[in-house]
Each structure stands twice: as structure tokens, then as C-alpha cells.
Design a protein around this motif. Sequence first.
Motif, mmCIF file in Angstrom:
data_model
loop_
_atom_site.group_PDB
_atom_site.id
_atom_site.type_symbol
_atom_site.label_atom_id
_atom_site.label_comp_id
_atom_site.label_asym_id
_atom_site.label_seq_id
_atom_site.Cartn_x
_atom_site.Cartn_y
_atom_site.Cartn_z
ATOM 1 N N ARG A 35 1.160 -1.096 0.171
ATOM 2 C CA ARG A 35 -0.031 0.070 0.086
ATOM 3 C C ARG A 35 0.675 1.323 -0.002
ATOM 4 O O ARG A 35 1.823 1.588 0.765
ATOM 5 N N GLN A 45 7.669 -2.452 4.834
ATOM 6 C CA GLN A 45 7.621 -2.700 2.948
ATOM 7 C C GLN A 45 8.960 -1.961 2.293
ATOM 8 O O GLN A 45 9.302 -1.919 3.040
ATOM 9 N N VAL A 71 -2.781 15.000 9.538
ATOM 10 C CA VAL A 71 -2.306 13.999 10.549
ATOM 11 C C VAL A 71 -3.652 12.995 10.145
ATOM 12 O O VAL A 71 -3.317 12.038 10.594
ATOM 13 N N GLU A 72 -4.939 13.740 10.129
ATOM 14 C CA GLU A 72 -6.006 12.180 10.373
ATOM 15 C C GLU A 72 -6.095 11.618 8.932
ATOM 16 O O GLU A 72 -6.231 9.905 8.861
ATOM 17 N N ILE A 73 -5.174 11.585 7.760
ATOM 18 C CA ILE A 73 -5.279 10.997 6.752
ATOM 19 C C ILE A 73 -3.761 10.204 6.231
ATOM 20 O O ILE A 73 -3.513 9.485 5.957
ATOM 21 N N ALA A 74 -2.789 10.892 7.446
ATOM 22 C CA ALA A 74 -1.878 9.797 7.232
ATOM 23 C C ALA A 74 -1.588 8.569 7.875
ATOM 24 O O ALA A 74 -2.528 7.843 8.626
ATOM 25 N N ASP A 75 0.042 7.824 6.791
ATOM 26 C CA ASP A 75 -0.210 6.301 7.389
ATOM 27 C C ASP A 75 0.045 6.676 8.909
ATOM 28 O O ASP A 75 0.071 6.335 9.051
ATOM 29 N N LEU A 76 1.885 7.239 8.270
ATOM 30 C CA LEU A 76 2.628 7.617 9.848
ATOM 31 C C LEU A 76 2.412 9.262 9.933
ATOM 32 O O LEU A 76 2.965 9.566 9.190
ATOM 33 N N VAL A 77 2.455 8.791 11.399
ATOM 34 C CA VAL A 77 2.803 10.900 11.810
ATOM 35 C C VAL A 77 3.960 10.062 13.204
ATOM 36 O O VAL A 77 4.036 9.691 13.613
ATOM 37 N N THR A 78 5.112 10.809 12.880
ATOM 38 C CA THR A 78 6.422 10.755 13.567
ATOM 39 C C THR A 78 6.593 12.568 14.575
ATOM 40 O O THR A 78 6.775 13.388 13.405
ATOM 41 N N GLU A 79 6.332 12.054 15.200
ATOM 42 C CA GLU A 79 6.511 13.848 15.867
ATOM 43 C C GLU A 79 7.589 13.993 16.802
ATOM 44 O O GLU A 79 8.716 13.244 17.559
ATOM 45 N N LYS A 84 9.527 6.662 14.979
ATOM 46 C CA LYS A 84 10.345 5.976 13.666
ATOM 47 C C LYS A 84 11.433 6.977 13.266
ATOM 48 O O LYS A 84 11.231 7.906 13.948
ATOM 49 N N MET A 144 3.626 9.988 4.806
ATOM 50 C CA MET A 144 4.293 10.199 5.918
ATOM 51 C C MET A 144 3.857 11.644 6.746
ATOM 52 O O MET A 144 4.548 12.333 5.198
ATOM 53 N N LEU A 159 2.275 4.536 1.292
ATOM 54 C CA LEU A 159 1.699 5.881 2.472
ATOM 55 C C LEU A 159 2.054 6.789 2.627
ATOM 56 O O LEU A 159 2.547 7.625 1.577
ATOM 57 N N MET A 181 12.089 11.068 19.368
ATOM 58 C CA MET A 181 10.951 10.942 17.795
ATOM 59 C C MET A 181 9.702 10.194 18.693
ATOM 60 O O MET A 181 9.969 8.722 19.129
ATOM 61 N N THR A 182 8.654 10.659 18.887
ATOM 62 C CA THR A 182 7.794 10.130 19.652
ATOM 63 C C THR A 182 6.001 9.220 17.574
ATOM 64 O O THR A 182 6.471 10.406 17.000
ATOM 65 N N LYS A 183 5.973 8.445 18.517
ATOM 66 C CA LYS A 183 5.187 7.549 17.067
ATOM 67 C C LYS A 183 3.532 8.570 17.490
ATOM 68 O O LYS A 183 3.307 7.900 18.624
ATOM 69 N N VAL A 184 3.392 9.576 16.296
ATOM 70 C CA VAL A 184 2.097 9.827 16.154
ATOM 71 C C VAL A 184 0.554 9.018 15.942
ATOM 72 O O VAL A 184 -0.471 8.466 16.336
ATOM 73 N N LYS A 185 1.284 8.017 15.122
ATOM 74 C CA LYS A 185 0.435 7.171 14.155
ATOM 75 C C LYS A 185 1.296 6.252 13.427
ATOM 76 O O LYS A 185 2.226 6.449 12.743
ATOM 77 N N HIS A 186 1.540 5.105 13.551
ATOM 78 C CA HIS A 186 2.038 3.945 12.443
ATOM 79 C C HIS A 186 1.057 2.824 11.860
ATOM 80 O O HIS A 186 0.415 2.452 13.066
ATOM 81 N N PRO A 187 1.582 3.035 10.164
ATOM 82 C CA PRO A 187 0.585 1.547 10.420
ATOM 83 C C PRO A 187 0.517 -0.049 10.594
ATOM 84 O O PRO A 187 0.001 -0.534 10.303
ATOM 85 N N HIS A 245 4.777 6.894 -3.159
ATOM 86 C CA HIS A 245 4.776 7.071 -1.635
ATOM 87 C C HIS A 245 5.072 8.876 -1.411
ATOM 88 O O HIS A 245 5.563 9.495 -2.329
ATOM 89 N N GLN A 254 -1.013 -3.136 9.114
ATOM 90 C CA GLN A 254 -0.096 -2.415 7.967
ATOM 91 C C GLN A 254 2.011 -3.471 8.372
ATOM 92 O O GLN A 254 1.841 -3.003 9.622
#
Lengths: 204, 204
Positions: free
Chosen positions: A22, B199, A176-184, B33, A26, A24, B185-191, A163, B196
Motif C-alpha cells: 500500500r 514494506q 495528520v488524520e489522513i496520514a498512514d504514519l505520523v512521527t513527532e 520512527k 508519511m 503510504l 521521536m514520538t510515534k503519533v500514528k504507525h501503519p 509514497h 500494515q
Amino acid sequence: MPKGQPLTVPDDNLTTRQRRNRPLLMVHTGDGKGKSTAAFGMALRGWSQGFDIGVFQFVKSAKWRVGEQTVLERLGALHDETGEGGPVQWHKMGSGWSWSRKAGSTEDHAGDAVAGWTEVKRRLAEQTHDLYVLDEFTYPINWGWVDVDDVVETLRGRPGHQHVVITGRRAHPELVEIADLVTEMTKVKHPMDVGQKGQRGIEW
Amino acid sequence: MPKGQPLTVPDDNLTTRQRRNRPLLMVHTGDGKGKSTAAFGMALRGWSQGFDIGVFQFVKSAKWRVGEQTVLERLGALHDETGEGGPVQWHKMGSGWSWSRKAGSTEDHAGDAVAGWTEVKRRLAEQTHDLYVLDEFTYPINWGWVDVDDVVETLRGRPGHQHVVITGRRAHPELVEIADLVTEMTKVKHPMDVGQKGQRGIEW
């Protein structure tokens, strides 16, 4: 990071392979260092897998990213010479954009940002690249120069297997809502806090 | 990130140039990540400035980092052929360490970690590299395999102008204390949270 197993298996009727492949979206956000550096690190990784890389730098700056640009363009040239890795294009705002080769300098930053996004939209529709790095793209969105609904709709509906990595502080909640992966990336400690200035090889 | 100005000027009797050229200890920690990816991005940037790069991968893994290793070693070879950029050495734990070329596999992970740190200490004393990436080095410290006091003393007292980047979760407080730059690095959202899997081109 050890290779993890998914916590849940989604009920989406996709095979593991389909899910694995899929495309991504990010987002690297937060006030700390490493947002762009990690995105360029991903470009490096993508290059080694033969990805077609497109970098779009939504900020005007002479020094920043020069090291990354040098290396990625060198890797792109290596691909053209030997077939290793993948092709690389690096476009930055400066006097307009590198694809437009406009003469003279423009001071219309908002117009430049819109022109950049329009070009990215065109390429997404044509499936030009495998990995897009939209560096500092959160800013023109947050400043209202680029319409966030247009960005969300375009990214959600992008065809094929493309990607996208977006970097910058204060990523818009809809992004942020539509992202697959968000890192802060959070700043715990930074040399500039104690008077250290940026230096060669570290900041550029 | 726009190029910042220091918030304060330190009372250390150093010129801006001396301060600018201070060797940095950088730590990328947190559960998100980008810790290692940003460190390899820094190696890429350092390469373009002609830095001598040494990567030490304190984790056993077949797939992870393969993309980064391929690219950085290719850049190192490019340096050897054409003089562009700087030399690169990539050492990883696997069957022992790449410099030791030990036959067969060892299952003594603690011993391997100590051997790795001993080699890094030797190189720091000899000023072998300009930039050291100690990837996943927080783990052998946290597991008590490598003595944190020894690490702190060695890094504080390292001679010359050697930059060090350490990555890994839960960086030891004493390491954070002596670091010049710490990013979490803080994970907010991860596939992987939604099923997921990793890949090609993204995770390796």
C-alpha cells in the motif's frame, strides 16, 4: 527498531501482499530536529530499491539541505550512468522552481508555493515518481497559501503506488488524520539553546 | 527548519568559530520512527562535506538498514574512486563484527556488544572517524552489557573533533545529560497499529 508484527489484522479483504504494498502518506512534524533529515534518509533508502525520487523543497534557503541535495543528485547521476538505484529529481523554490528555470528572482512566496503544489498535483496524476518528499510543506498549508482540503483530496485520491513524505512543524490536523504514519520530533535539548551555532556537516 | 540564531551567548571565552566547530554528541531517542533514518541522513550530509564516517550497528538483523548500508557503502566506494565526499565504513554485529571477520556465528550478544564498544573506544582514542553513528547503542547500555559510566567518561573525554550520534529507545539519563543535542521521536500514528506490515523501500 526490531521488525514488528502488526497488532491487529484489518478486516479489509486485502492480502498481506496487497497491504504490504500500500502506498503510504508519511508526516514528520514537531519542533525537534530530524524531520527533514529522516525524510532524506527515506529517499536514500528508496533510491537503493530503485524508486524514482522527487524532492520538492518548499522553503527558500541557500545553505540548508545542500549536503542532502548534493548526495541525492549524485546518486541520481549514478543511476543515469550505471543503472544502480533509481532516478532523482531535486526541485527547490528559489527564483521560482527549478523546473521552470524562470529568470530573475521572484518575491511572491505564496505564488511560488501554489506553483509548486500545482506541479506536484500534476505529477501525482501522471504517477511521475515513486516517492515524493514535500519538504517544509506544512508551512504554505498553515499560512493558507495552499488549500488543505485540496491537499487532502489530492493525496487521498492519488492513483497507483506513490509514497509521499511531508515535513514541517505543526502539521495540519486534517493532514495528520489522513496520514498512514505520523512521527513527532520533539526537541529535548538543542545546542542553539546554549549558544551553539549551526555548523558544517551537521546543519548543512 | 529555518537557520536559527542562538538564544543566548555563552560565557565560555570561545570565539563563534571555536563554538561552531565544537564536536557534538547527538542522541536520537523515543518510540517513534526516524531515529536511525535521521542518523543515516546525517551521515549522508557528513559524507558530502568530506567527513570520514564510521557506522556501528549494535543490533543483529538481516533486512533492516540494508538500503542505508548499500547507499553509504556505495558513496564510500565513490570516494575511493573519485575523491568525492568522504570514506565510509559500515560495521555490524552478525557473526561477530565486520572488522573481526570471525568465522561462524556467535550467540554471545553481550560479548559482541562489549567488543563493539571496545573497538569504538579504540577508534575514538585514535581519532579514526569524523562522525560515528552508534546505531541502537542505547540497548546494550540499558541492558547493563556496556557500562554507562565508561561510555560517559569516554565520550566526554574524546580528543579532537569527533561527532557522535547515538540512536535507540530510552536513552540513559546520564547519556542525555552529557549530550549536546537530544531529539525524541514520538510515534503519533504507525501503519503497524492498523495491521500494515513493513514494506520494501520504506522499512528497509
